[in-house]
Design a protein around this motif. Sequence first.
Motif, PDB file in Angstrom:
ATOM      1  N   ASN A 101      63.844  67.456   2.948  1.00 18.24           N
ATOM      2  CA  ASN A 101      62.551  68.037   3.316  1.00 18.24           C
ATOM      3  C   ASN A 101      62.572  69.533   3.534  1.00 18.24           C
ATOM      4  O   ASN A 101      61.598  70.213   3.248  1.00 18.24           O
ATOM      5  N   ARG A 151      58.590  74.175   0.118  1.00 15.23           N
ATOM      6  CA  ARG A 151      59.460  73.179   0.752  1.00 15.23           C
ATOM      7  C   ARG A 151      58.905  71.776   0.505  1.00 15.23           C
ATOM      8  O   ARG A 151      57.697  71.548   0.602  1.00 15.23           O
ATOM      9  N   GLY A 153      59.107  69.288   2.350  1.00 15.07           N
ATOM     10  CA  GLY A 153      58.527  68.737   3.576  1.00 15.07           C
ATOM     11  C   GLY A 153      57.026  68.901   3.651  1.00 15.07           C
ATOM     12  O   GLY A 153      56.352  68.148   4.354  1.00 15.07           O
ATOM     13  N   SER A 154      56.476  69.889   2.923  1.00 13.46           N
ATOM     14  CA  SER A 154      55.040  70.113   3.017  1.00 13.46           C
ATOM     15  C   SER A 154      54.275  69.329   1.942  1.00 13.46           C
ATOM     16  O   SER A 154      53.067  69.458   1.826  1.00 13.46           O
TER      17      SER A 154
END
Lengths: 256, 617, 333
Positions: A101, A151, A153-154
Amino acid sequence: MIEVNHERGRNSLVWMENITKKFGTICALRDINFGVQKGEVRALLGDNGAGKSTLIKILMGIHQPTVGQIYFEGRPVKIRSPKEAREIGIEAVYQDLALVNLMSISRNFFLGREVVKKVGPLKFLDLKNMESICRSSLHDIGIEIRSATERVGSLSGGERQSIAIGRGVYFGAKVLILDEPTSALSVAETRKVLSYIENARERQLATIFITHNVHHVYMVADSYTIIRQGHNVGTYSKGELSEEDIADLITGDRES
Amino acid sequence: MKKLNVLFAVFVVAMLLVTACQPKATPTPEVPVAPTTPPVEAPVGEAPLKLIMVQHALCAWDAFWCTVEDGIQTAAKDMGVEVTVLGPDKFDLEKTAALIDQAIAAQPDGIGLTVTDPVLFKEPIMKALAGGIPVLAYNAGKGPVADGIPYMTYLGMDEYQGGYQSGQRMIAAGGTRGVCINHQVGHAGLDLRCKGLIDAFKEAGKTAEVLGVKGEDAAQSQTTISDFYTANPEVDSFLTLGPSSANPFYAFVEASQPQNFKHITFDLTPEVEVAIKDGTTIAAVDQQPFLQGYGAVMYLVLNKRYGITPALPVTATGPGFITEELLGATVDPAKPLKLIMVQHALCAWDAFWCTVEDGIQTAAKNMGVEVTVLGPDKFDLEKTAALIDQAIAAQPDGIGLTVTDPVLFKEPIMKALAGGIPVLAYNAGKGPVADGIPYMTYLGMDEYQGGYQSGQRMIAAGGTRGVCINHQVGHAGLDLRCKGLIDAFKEAGKTAEVLGVKGEDAAQSQTTISDFYTANPEVDSFLTLGPSSANPFYAFVEASQPQNFKHITFDLTPEVEVAIKDGTTIAAVDQQPFLQGYGAVMYLVLRQRYGITPATAVTATGPGFITVDMLGK
Amino acid sequence: MKASVSWLSKIRHFYSNTTIAAPVTVLIVILVLFSLFVPKFFSFRSFSGIINAATLNGALAIGIAFLMVSGEFDLSVGSNLAISAYIYGNFSVAGQPFLGLIFALVVPALLGAVNGVILVWTGIPSFIVTLGTKYFYRGMLWVITTGSMLQTVDVLPMDKIFTGRLDLLNNLISEANFRNSLFWLLGLAFIFQIILGKTKFGNHVFSVGSNPGAALGQGVNVARVKILSFAISGLMAGVAGIFLFSQFHTVRVASGDGMDLYAIAAAVVGGTLITGGSGNIWGALVGALIISTLRTGVVLLNIPFIPADNFEAIVGVTIILAAILNMYISKRK
């Protein structure tokens, strides 16, 4: 029901023959036969704790079978680590374990297979190249991303699945293992992920679709293998059984 | 298994490298540091030192002085020096002062004297000091500070401790309420004795008070004591301050027959001796005149030969307590003795201890006793405790030891004491009271005095504002050093403060000192408490180039030695490990041969100050 | 209204994608505030002092930040610092500074790797493993040196290369006291940031720290990455030990004790995630500078109730504020 035929199985892409796995005195899998062919989407169905993930971890090289043999492209193989699995073309896409992530899309895409350029005796990441390859190859299978440096994670759950699938396709995987790829997704996202799976089938990849919910896989799978409490219940072709029949087989409400 | 071997091998290699070339390095011990005492001059093959003692009275016409002179001559014999004792043929201060002049004219290597009249004696003493002759006082005096004459030290009774320790002994014997029978209220020395008694009772949660009697009228004094006792029948502990109050007290006891009382008195007279023997009196407090004579010679010789200086302005020779047991013991100056010293470290593997052991062996040779030093072959407290047991089994005449761990060492020490073996501590310990083990005394550094005297030296050098750079705030010993510095500045009407630094990070400490100096540029006196603060201080000096500052530090390291020589540092404070070893043996021997006991729970061997003169020697 | 929101979100986007941005901003803000309000702060004496104070902590923080990105801690770096300083010191005194340099780097690196090996074999968390080795390493050092301090008064030419005074600069600026160690720190931070950000190994370090399962799944040798990261943290402790001895020529058994936690503090203040997977070597150096700037500010303020030895309270608050800031920034969707 498709009868077990070792001869035929060994000639398919992947064939796991008479697999038994014991953890101490506990028998997690008993005499399982399972395989997948080129261009086939095979659903691996079972309730929680039925032994699906143990079977897949054996195929990934994380566990070694206590008894049994794996055949890949007709040859008996021993898979000792995830790295070896990947080297022969088996690519797993786990929901939480597929991507890192905190890293960017392109770094994830090339994780473990980084593109480097030489500067004298030193090797540095070719980040520019990695970004453009990542972007274009995802585009090739219909995945559009905002930026390769974003990223992971987003991203949404569906976007993450698609990137992991796209990565497998790009690196020439022969078998894609998808672990509950659609279980946490919205309807629209699920539809997208299923379309990437169909795209992969068109490219003659074999896909193993693991789920405990037949509803997620009924539309896309070519065949279904159901396991319950470590035993093979049976393998069925598309259209052989209704969704409800399969669901009953998973839970054991109906015997085959 | 194979993997473990690899691990182990890596570690062994690592550690071998740490020690690589270790012997060639300049190792100095971490705690406590002070490896180098000034170069030792062996007395061998040289003309013996010549000392002169000047007294206001002599054994020839006052029996008290025979004991002092006995101490002087014993020390002279032990240490192989020539001592001449001068004194007038009757009490005559003018003549005594003239004898000091005469002594100076003889160019001796040291002068000891009784400072009966500091005003009259100041001039001749200053003359001697100006001529480079070390001077100290014994028996009569108040110490260099109170007398206003910078002689080395005064060896005499600690009056306060006399009263205080008497009180402790009474309480230990079951006393619950005390009285100090003072035959001359207003006499500073006697009042201090009473204050000591009262403080001892107060600390134990009990009370004591002063009863003034007229010493000149024995009959009236007896009645006063009797009346007081009738009015306060709960009083059970009586301290009399000398024959003038002890004599009427005994008359009172004979007449009124009080029951279950505890009595201690100052000065041993024939009457007191009888009372001790028949159990009326617990003990007589003694200023130990023998130790005054012996100590005076010893300090002059140690100063001359080894650069040792007395740690305190007043070196207590008393109180000693003469109990029934001691009266029975016979004085035997030639008694052959076997002593054992048990240390947690040895010269063999830690250079610091060579100086201590040198002190031990020097004392052993001087006093003609056999001393064995025991210690583990590496730091190992369990093993050290086992060595104490081993020492006891050998039935020695005395044991000296480093009380590194009072909890672990208590049992073996108690065993030795129960077996009648005298025990004292040196170098490591907190004293019998703080350690909770009734050994004789602990010989070591007086941390407070270390800071206090450093402060005095800085002020004398022109310091106006001080800072104590403490690399471990909260460490009891280091905090005491800072308190001493601050008190010294406060007493001089100036200020000093504490600056805490992180001793583990030299780089950080250097910047903190530099920042502090920038914020407080009026600070001109810096005290560092050891290598951990001295080392970044020197880095600060090198980088920031402060002007006209005064610096004193604890513990002599190679770097400090260079700094003292080039004038950066005034002095290094030293705990005088040589004196720790020497003193430990000396007190055990004096105890066995002459019944002498150390006066205080902690016998200060330091601070000593290593200055550029001493490094030059 | 809408414009201001997007302006704010742009800033947040910048800070979340640039790990170094937040600590640098914090450092600049502190420097400006102190220069305005703390007497005598704005001077090259202060600035060079702040950098010098961060020398040892900064060297440790470089290694610690690298290791923390891989998801682990090392509490034994303080002990390794002392071991390195003894090795370099002993060889220097024996006239072999070059050999000393090599061993003072290799041995701590190996001892660091031992931490990693124990961690990989046993699966015990690094906090516990290195808490153990922290005491073990220092305890063994105690036994071997018998607790003796090592000090020399001879300054070797080699020492000046590492930590000598930077007179070229100091002569230009009055009151400045810069040292060569500044360049070494910058150089080492540069090298390790390149390794972390621009190499295959660095890519693996990030992946192992953030999601070891995924890294393993992609064929990353997680064990190897962790052991090497531990070796780097040990190596930098070795560098710190060489700095210590080459400048101060003194090492004691207690040297560096407790500095492990200060180095972790510097890394966290510098934006390295305590949970691994994100961080920046420059940030760690900036973090060390932030801590030493705060200390200089506090000492110069001369507040009687915050003596220098009570500085820990301020470090504590700084760590928590930095962690909150990191969290706020990384929560961006």
